[in-house]
Design an enzyme around this catalytic site. Structure first.
Site, PDB file in Angstrom:
ATOM      1  CB  VAL A 162     130.642 -45.126  89.050  1.00  0.00           C
ATOM      2  CG1 VAL A 162     131.832 -44.505  88.346  1.00  0.00           C
ATOM      3  CG2 VAL A 162     130.997 -46.507  89.587  1.00  0.00           C
ATOM      4  N   PRO A 163     130.185 -41.778  90.263  1.00  0.00           N
ATOM      5  CG  PRO A 163     131.407 -40.291  91.593  1.00  0.00           C
ATOM      6  CD  PRO A 163     131.092 -41.750  91.422  1.00  0.00           C
ATOM      7  CB  CYS A 164     130.311 -41.408  85.107  1.00  0.00           C
ATOM      8  SG  CYS A 164     128.525 -41.486  84.994  1.00  0.00           S
ATOM      9  CG  HIS A 165     128.022 -36.462  87.974  1.00  0.00           C
ATOM     10  ND1 HIS A 165     127.551 -37.585  88.623  1.00  0.00           N
ATOM     11  CD2 HIS A 165     128.353 -35.574  88.940  1.00  0.00           C
ATOM     12  CE1 HIS A 165     127.593 -37.355  89.936  1.00  0.00           C
ATOM     13  NE2 HIS A 165     128.082 -36.152  90.153  1.00  0.00           N
ATOM     14  NE  ARG A 166     131.056 -35.832  92.511  1.00  0.00           N
ATOM     15  CZ  ARG A 166     130.859 -36.567  93.594  1.00  0.00           C
ATOM     16  NH1 ARG A 166     131.746 -37.462  93.968  1.00  0.00           N
ATOM     17  NH2 ARG A 166     129.794 -36.401  94.310  1.00  0.00           N
TER      18      ARG A 166
END
Length: 104
Positions: free
Chosen positions: A51-55
């Site tokens: 899960v690319p939570c940085h996006r």
DNA sequence: ATGCTGACCGAGC
DNA sequence: CGCTCGGCCAGCA
């Protein structure tokens, strides 16, 4: 399976070089008003690499106050590496990198 | 079921 | 333009 799982699925749909707001993710999950749940969901369960939570950023285009991977500087570095543009204020350029949530 | 909390969002001053 | 307040919704004790 709870609301959180739906959040992770929505976040994984964000393409590289683009960023989405918590409200946008909430909208995709079917809860346009549950932006807060989205943030907390990523906070308690930030699957690294999945899960690319940085996006995911807030409506101001600013990064989260508490990033699970290390800090805002780390998040900013990953976004720059993916091609996300930033403004002079250090905010994400939502005008060009704001994900419509329906491009794919 | 009730109450508290929280990586938010929008409106008001 | 910056801060404050209320509303919203899911998870947990």
């Amino acid at each position: 399976m709870g609301f959180y799982q739906s959040v992770y699925e929505a976040v994984k749909r964000i393409p590289e070089g683009k960023v989405a707001t918590y409200g946008q993710i909430a909208f995709l999950t079917g809860r346009p008003r549950a932006a807060r749940i989205v943030g907390f969901a990523l906070h308690v369960n930030p699957f690294p690499g999945k899960v690319p939570c940085h996006r995911v950023v807030n409506r101001d285009g600013r990064l989260a106050s508490s990033f699970a991977f290390g800090g805002e500087e780390v998040q900013r570095a990953m976004l720059l590496k993916e091609g996300v543009r930033f403004t002079e204020s250090g905010f994400v350029d939502m005008d060009k990198c704001g994900w419509d949530g329906n491009e794919l």
